[in-house]
Enzyme design. Structure first.
Site, PDB file in Angstrom:
ATOM      1  N   HIS A   1       3.473  11.137 -17.827  1.00 54.36           N
ATOM      2  CA  HIS A   1       3.256   9.721 -17.118  1.00 54.36           C
ATOM      3  C   HIS A   1       1.779   9.958 -16.403  1.00 54.36           C
ATOM      4  CE1 HIS A   1       4.182   6.197 -14.502  1.00 54.36           C
ATOM      5  NE2 HIS A   1       3.017   6.394 -14.164  1.00 54.36           N
TER       6      HIS A   1
ATOM      7  N   HIS B   1      -2.228   7.982 -15.913  1.00 54.28           N
ATOM      8  CA  HIS B   1      -3.085   6.907 -16.214  1.00 54.28           C
ATOM      9  C   HIS B   1      -4.516   7.606 -16.515  1.00 54.28           C
ATOM     10  CE1 HIS B   1      -0.246   4.170 -14.612  1.00 54.28           C
ATOM     11  NE2 HIS B   1       0.284   5.242 -13.589  1.00 54.28           N
ATOM     12  N   LEU B   2      -5.100   6.980 -17.797  1.00 53.22           N
ATOM     13  CA  LEU B   2      -6.401   7.635 -18.147  1.00 53.22           C
ATOM     14  C   LEU B   2      -7.438   6.627 -17.947  1.00 53.22           C
ATOM     15  CD1 LEU B   2      -5.538   9.693 -21.238  1.00 53.22           C
ATOM     16  CD2 LEU B   2      -6.556  10.211 -18.932  1.00 53.22           C
TER      17      LEU B   2
ATOM     18  N   LYS C   1       6.787   0.844 -22.283  1.00 58.04           N
ATOM     19  CA  LYS C   1       6.786   0.598 -20.685  1.00 58.04           C
ATOM     20  C   LYS C   1       7.300  -0.563 -20.415  1.00 58.04           C
ATOM     21  CE  LYS C   1       5.967   2.081 -16.382  1.00 58.04           C
ATOM     22  NZ  LYS C   1       5.241   3.367 -15.908  1.00 58.04           N
TER      23      LYS C   1
ATOM     24  N   HIS D   1       9.126   1.687 -14.624  1.00 58.61           N
ATOM     25  CA  HIS D   1       8.838   1.890 -13.177  1.00 58.61           C
ATOM     26  C   HIS D   1       9.943   1.205 -12.319  1.00 58.61           C
ATOM     27  CE1 HIS D   1       5.727   1.452  -9.897  1.00 58.61           C
ATOM     28  NE2 HIS D   1       6.790   0.741  -9.590  1.00 58.61           N
TER      29      HIS D   1
ATOM     30  N   HIS E   1       8.609   8.738 -11.992  1.00 56.82           N
ATOM     31  CA  HIS E   1       8.256   8.734 -10.759  1.00 56.82           C
ATOM     32  C   HIS E   1       9.301   8.602  -9.609  1.00 56.82           C
ATOM     33  CE1 HIS E   1       7.278   4.618 -11.007  1.00 56.82           C
ATOM     34  NE2 HIS E   1       5.905   5.073 -11.538  1.00 56.82           N
TER      35      HIS E   1
ATOM     36  N   ASP F   1       1.769  10.995 -12.822  1.00 55.05           N
ATOM     37  CA  ASP F   1       1.516   9.601 -12.403  1.00 55.05           C
ATOM     38  C   ASP F   1       0.154   9.669 -11.804  1.00 55.05           C
ATOM     39  OD1 ASP F   1       1.487   6.963 -11.856  1.00 55.05           O
ATOM     40  OD2 ASP F   1       2.690   7.054 -10.089  1.00 55.05           O
TER      41      ASP F   1
ATOM     42  N   HIS G   1      -8.327   5.734  -8.695  1.00 54.60           N
ATOM     43  CA  HIS G   1      -8.916   4.303  -8.297  1.00 54.60           C
ATOM     44  C   HIS G   1     -10.090   4.753  -7.601  1.00 54.60           C
ATOM     45  CE1 HIS G   1      -5.355   1.524  -9.033  1.00 54.60           C
ATOM     46  NE2 HIS G   1      -4.596   2.634  -8.704  1.00 54.60           N
TER      47      HIS G   1
ATOM     48  N   ALA H   1      -2.683   1.172  -4.870  1.00 55.18           N
ATOM     49  CA  ALA H   1      -1.723   2.370  -4.872  1.00 55.18           C
ATOM     50  C   ALA H   1      -2.221   3.080  -6.075  1.00 55.18           C
ATOM     51  CB  ALA H   1      -0.266   1.757  -4.982  1.00 55.18           C
TER      52      ALA H   1
HETATM   53  C1  NCD Z   1      -0.337   3.561 -10.592  1.00 55.47           C
HETATM   54  C2  NCD Z   1      -1.797   2.832 -11.116  1.00 55.47           C
HETATM   55  O1  NCD Z   1      -2.422   2.779 -10.247  1.00 55.47           O
HETATM   56  O2  NCD Z   1      -1.938   2.619 -12.188  1.00 55.47           O
HETATM   57  N1  NCD Z   1       0.004   3.468  -9.290  1.00 55.47           N
HETATM   58  C3  NCD Z   1       0.516   4.214  -8.437  1.00 55.47           C
HETATM   59  O3  NCD Z   1       0.594   4.029  -7.214  1.00 55.47           O
HETATM   60  N2  NCD Z   1       1.592   5.010  -9.131  1.00 55.47           N
HETATM   61  C4  NCD Z   1       0.781   2.405 -11.441  1.00 55.47           C
HETATM   62  C5  NCD Z   1       2.129   2.897 -11.227  1.00 55.47           C
HETATM   63  O4  NCD Z   1       2.379   4.075 -12.036  1.00 55.47           O
HETATM   64  O5  NCD Z   1       2.809   2.526 -10.592  1.00 55.47           O
HETATM   65 ZN    ZN Z   2       1.894   5.348 -13.066  1.00 55.79          ZN
END
Ligand code: NCD
Ligand code: ZN
Length: 346
Positions: free
Chosen positions: A7, A9-10, A93, A130, A168, A241, A245, A257
């Site tokens: 899991h 995020h790139l 997803k 999720h 997660h 995860d 940001h 988040a």
């Molecule tokens: C993730 C995101 O920023 O893309 N944020 C997070 O708090 N985990 C999205 C997600 O997986 O809920």
């Molecule tokens: Zn995520």
């Protein structure tokens, strides 16, 4: 064996450029999340996004990004066979609408997507979820359990053959549910949920960089996650995860988040497993259980972790454009170091 991240995020563009190395030099594969600001809702977009990632990888990179498709209420069941044939994506997803970052195109009612889920089960395409029930009326700390009781349990009873990853997870309730569910249900656990409980978000002040979704829960839940992740149980494996940001978006009136954990994820895990006296189970958690759930071969290439006598120097942030992304790990002593091949660095 080299680990996989189930899991991740790139993101895109400048952020992708800066974060990719942290995962691609350590992990062999990563399941790349589709919640871009313009989400990956079609196979074509998934292919384009994969290209955007692979063109940034070094020539000798051993890293494979595994793509996901963002499920919407307009996703057609017919697309599933096409996906299966094309080997374009590894999983689909499910974001409940409004549950997290870029989830407005997500699912409002699971009943709408049952025909797609049926087709996925027939074609053996896994669903990543999720698992939080969104809504102001639900207490944020109860949303995972509510989702399990009101949505997940119903999906599993209607389509027991569907392979599902509950992502997660943060609660003892989720752990117990998964342990007792059929073999098609497994879960990812993040590094930060093994290290943080909900108090950490308010330690001597508000800590926006410890805020993620699902939000960290009480200490008893963290302890249960720790015990489960280090137990070797094959239904549980790593999904970081890692969610970068920009600081200005997190340190704001309405901070978003996500925790950027990729840079020290494996180092921290080695420390966690060592402390629990479960180093023997680390490979199951990071390299074996996930591949088995996704029906993919376990990696054969290796990575070396070395324990240092004193804590390693931990970077606090990376620079992106005129801002920065804070790195998870700076508040901890990290003794385990990853030995990269000669001539390589982050
Ligand atoms: C993730 C995101 O920023 O893309 N944020 C997070 O708090 N985990 C999205 C997600 O997986 O809920
Ligand atoms: Zn995520």
């Amino acid at each position: 064996m080299k680990p996989d991240d189930w899991h991740l995020h790139l993101r895109e563009g400048a952020v992708l450029n800066k974060v990719l190395d942290f995962s691609s030099k350590v992990f062999s594969r990563a399941l790349v999340m589709p919640n871009l600001s313009n989400p990956v809702i079609s196979p074509l977009k998934a292919m384009e996004y994969k290209k955007e990632i692979t063109k940034r990888l070094g020539r000798n990179s051993e890293f494979t990004p595994l793509m996901t498709l963002y499920l919407t209420e307009s996703t057609k069941p017919q697309i599933i066979k096409e996906l299966k044939r094309g080997h374009i994506i590894t999983a689909i997803k499910y974001y409940p609408a409004g549950a997290t970052t870029n989830s407005t195109n997500g699912i409002k009612s699971f009943k709408t997507i049952l025909p797609v889920l049926e087709e996925m089960a027939k074609n053996d395409i896994p669903l990543c979820i999720h698992g939080e029930l969104p809504g102001e009326e639900y207490d944020i700390f109860d949303r995972e359990k509510l989702f399990i009781d009101l949505v997940l349990d119903r999906i599993i009873s209607i389509i027991p053959d569907l392979r599902i990853t509950l992502e997660h997870i943060t609660t003892l309730d989720a752990i117990q549910y998964i342990k007792h569910a059929n073999k098609n249900l497994a879960a990812t656990i993040t590094v930060h949920h093994l290290m943080l409980n909900r108090n950490h978000m308010f330690q001597k002040g508000i800590r926006p960089h410890y805020y993620c979704l699902p939000v960290a829960k009480r200490e008893k839940h963290r302890k249960a996650l720790l015990q489960t992740a280090t137990s070797g149980n094959k239904k549980f494996f790593l999904g970081t995860d890692s969610a970068p940001h920009l600081s200005r978006d997190k340190e704001s009136d309405c901070g978003c988040a996500g925790i950027f954990s990729a840079p020290y994820a494996l180092n921290l895990l080695a420390g966690i497993f060592e402390e629990e006296k479960k180093l023997d189970n680390l490979e199951k958690f990071v390299s074996i259980n996930g591949a088995t759930h996704y029906n993919l071969p376990v990696n054969t290439n290796k990575i070396t972790l070395v324990k240092r006598d004193s804590p390693i120097k931990v970077r606090n942030h990376i620079k992106v454009n005129n801002d920065k992304v804070m790195i998870f790990g700076k508040d901890f002593d990290i003794y385990w170091e990853i030995k990269l091949p000669k001539n390589e660095s982050f």
